[in-house]
Enzyme design. Sequence first.
Site, mmCIF file in Angstrom:
data_model
loop_
_atom_site.group_PDB
_atom_site.id
_atom_site.type_symbol
_atom_site.label_atom_id
_atom_site.label_comp_id
_atom_site.label_asym_id
_atom_site.label_seq_id
_atom_site.Cartn_x
_atom_site.Cartn_y
_atom_site.Cartn_z
ATOM 1 N N THR A 170 5.290 -6.298 -10.668
ATOM 2 C CA THR A 170 4.278 -5.450 -10.054
ATOM 3 C C THR A 170 3.861 -4.537 -11.168
ATOM 4 O O THR A 170 4.469 -4.558 -12.229
ATOM 5 C CB THR A 170 4.937 -4.668 -8.876
ATOM 6 O OG1 THR A 170 4.819 -5.421 -7.700
ATOM 7 C CG2 THR A 170 4.368 -3.303 -8.611
ATOM 8 N N ARG A 198 2.499 -10.902 4.917
ATOM 9 C CA ARG A 198 3.664 -10.090 4.497
ATOM 10 C C ARG A 198 3.186 -8.913 3.628
ATOM 11 O O ARG A 198 2.397 -9.090 2.715
ATOM 12 C CB ARG A 198 4.640 -10.964 3.721
ATOM 13 C CG ARG A 198 5.871 -10.225 3.169
ATOM 14 C CD ARG A 198 5.658 -9.756 1.753
ATOM 15 N NE ARG A 198 6.876 -9.222 1.146
ATOM 16 C CZ ARG A 198 6.926 -8.610 -0.024
ATOM 17 N NH1 ARG A 198 5.826 -8.479 -0.737
ATOM 18 N NH2 ARG A 198 8.049 -8.153 -0.504
ATOM 19 N N VAL A 199 3.684 -7.749 3.925
ATOM 20 C CA VAL A 199 3.386 -6.580 3.101
ATOM 21 C C VAL A 199 4.703 -6.049 2.550
ATOM 22 O O VAL A 199 5.682 -5.923 3.291
ATOM 23 C CB VAL A 199 2.673 -5.478 3.923
ATOM 24 C CG1 VAL A 199 2.460 -4.227 3.082
ATOM 25 C CG2 VAL A 199 1.338 -5.998 4.458
ATOM 26 N N GLY A 200 4.726 -5.756 1.254
ATOM 27 C CA GLY A 200 5.940 -5.236 0.625
ATOM 28 C C GLY A 200 5.957 -3.719 0.576
ATOM 29 O O GLY A 200 5.258 -3.042 1.338
ATOM 30 N N ASP A 201 6.733 -3.201 -0.347
ATOM 31 C CA ASP A 201 6.910 -1.750 -0.456
ATOM 32 C C ASP A 201 5.781 -1.054 -1.207
ATOM 33 O O ASP A 201 5.584 0.151 -1.048
ATOM 34 C CB ASP A 201 8.220 -1.460 -1.203
ATOM 35 C CG ASP A 201 8.195 -2.044 -2.624
ATOM 36 O OD1 ASP A 201 7.758 -3.206 -2.780
ATOM 37 O OD2 ASP A 201 8.598 -1.338 -3.565
ATOM 38 N N THR A 221 9.247 -1.306 -8.350
ATOM 39 C CA THR A 221 8.942 -2.734 -8.427
ATOM 40 C C THR A 221 10.194 -3.528 -8.102
ATOM 41 O O THR A 221 11.299 -3.130 -8.454
ATOM 42 C CB THR A 221 8.431 -3.123 -9.827
ATOM 43 O OG1 THR A 221 8.319 -4.553 -9.880
ATOM 44 C CG2 THR A 221 9.348 -2.661 -10.944
ATOM 45 N N GLY A 222 10.009 -4.636 -7.415
ATOM 46 C CA GLY A 222 11.151 -5.468 -7.059
ATOM 47 C C GLY A 222 10.953 -6.082 -5.691
ATOM 48 O O GLY A 222 9.846 -6.061 -5.156
ATOM 49 N N GLY A 224 10.443 -6.111 -2.306
ATOM 50 C CA GLY A 224 9.965 -4.974 -1.522
ATOM 51 C C GLY A 224 10.801 -4.659 -0.296
ATOM 52 O O GLY A 224 10.978 -3.489 0.068
HETATM 53 N N1 ASP Z 1 7.553 -4.852 -4.775
HETATM 54 C C1 ASP Z 1 6.576 -5.885 -4.684
HETATM 55 C C2 ASP Z 1 6.604 -6.497 -3.325
HETATM 56 O O1 ASP Z 1 7.672 -6.616 -2.746
HETATM 57 C C3 ASP Z 1 6.778 -6.971 -5.657
HETATM 58 C C4 ASP Z 1 7.200 -6.526 -6.982
HETATM 59 O O2 ASP Z 1 7.377 -5.385 -7.287
HETATM 60 O O3 ASP Z 1 7.364 -7.384 -7.799
HETATM 61 O O4 ASP Z 1 5.569 -6.893 -2.868
#
Ligand code: ASP
Length: 301
Positions: A170, A198-201, A221-222, A224
Amino acid sequence: MTANARFSLMIHGGAGPFAHVTDASAAARYIDGARAVVEQGRAMLSAGASALDTVEACAALLEDDPAFNAGRGSVLNELGAIEMDAAIMDGATLAAGAVAGVHNIANPIRLARRVMQDTEHLLLIADGAMRFAEQCGIAQVADDALVTPDAIAEFEAYQRSRGESPRFGTIGAVARDVYGTLAAATSTGGMTGKRVGRVGDSPIVGAGVYADNASCAVSATGRGEDFMRIVMAHTIAAHIEFAGMDAAGATQAGIERLRKRTQGQGGVIVIDHMGRCASAHTTARMVCGWIEHGGKTQIRF
Ligand code: ASP
């Protein structure tokens, strides 16, 4: 302290295994990309730009760089399509704007800024966000212009592996301007093979993004879901505001909690209200670059 010594900036280009980065030339793509963005951010902040304008500009540059999973270079969902999320937050007022599930937009972070500035809402999704983009006159681009050969290759590898180890990554930026205001921005294509809708963080205030002049600015980032469950960005801010920690201590405490409570994968960048910079990750690598108190540019990958 001179005015320049009061600004700080951090950017990231995602955390993950980066298993494909096996030599210096593969790494250079990320390192050079990060450095170019930090230098643009330095030019803005040292000329007196606001933290908010700077994080928006840095995030837009990272969205434009196909090496990173946001804007051009976004990963593909289960149908092989792009769905992007982004958010921006102003630490002076706690104003924030976010979009989720958008497509055909080169810079979702700019749309998030318009949500913050031009609506009474904080988060717009999918069709509603696209309708708002049109009303704002934000130019639409063909998704083909955003899809990169790398994203297609990864999607195909993901399908072959039946969903094992989807890539994440991200982009994000946090800044403290010369006036002492903090701001944060996060933008993403999400995770390869994610379900439609789907929605992440990343667009969730307190999870993937947070800024408050009383504590800090955070971009995460990661995976979510891991970050949302422990409200990661706000957890770090709370350690600063209520326990009196600095950026380094709060970041470590947040990452420990992520590790212990959700076995979370990912990382964060943080600037506290004194302009101190910190980052940490649980993954093998994270791309990040920063300037602390107007000092020299640092890049870590
Ligand atoms: N955090 C983001 C998500 O889960 C993806 C990412 O950071 O790589 O959508």
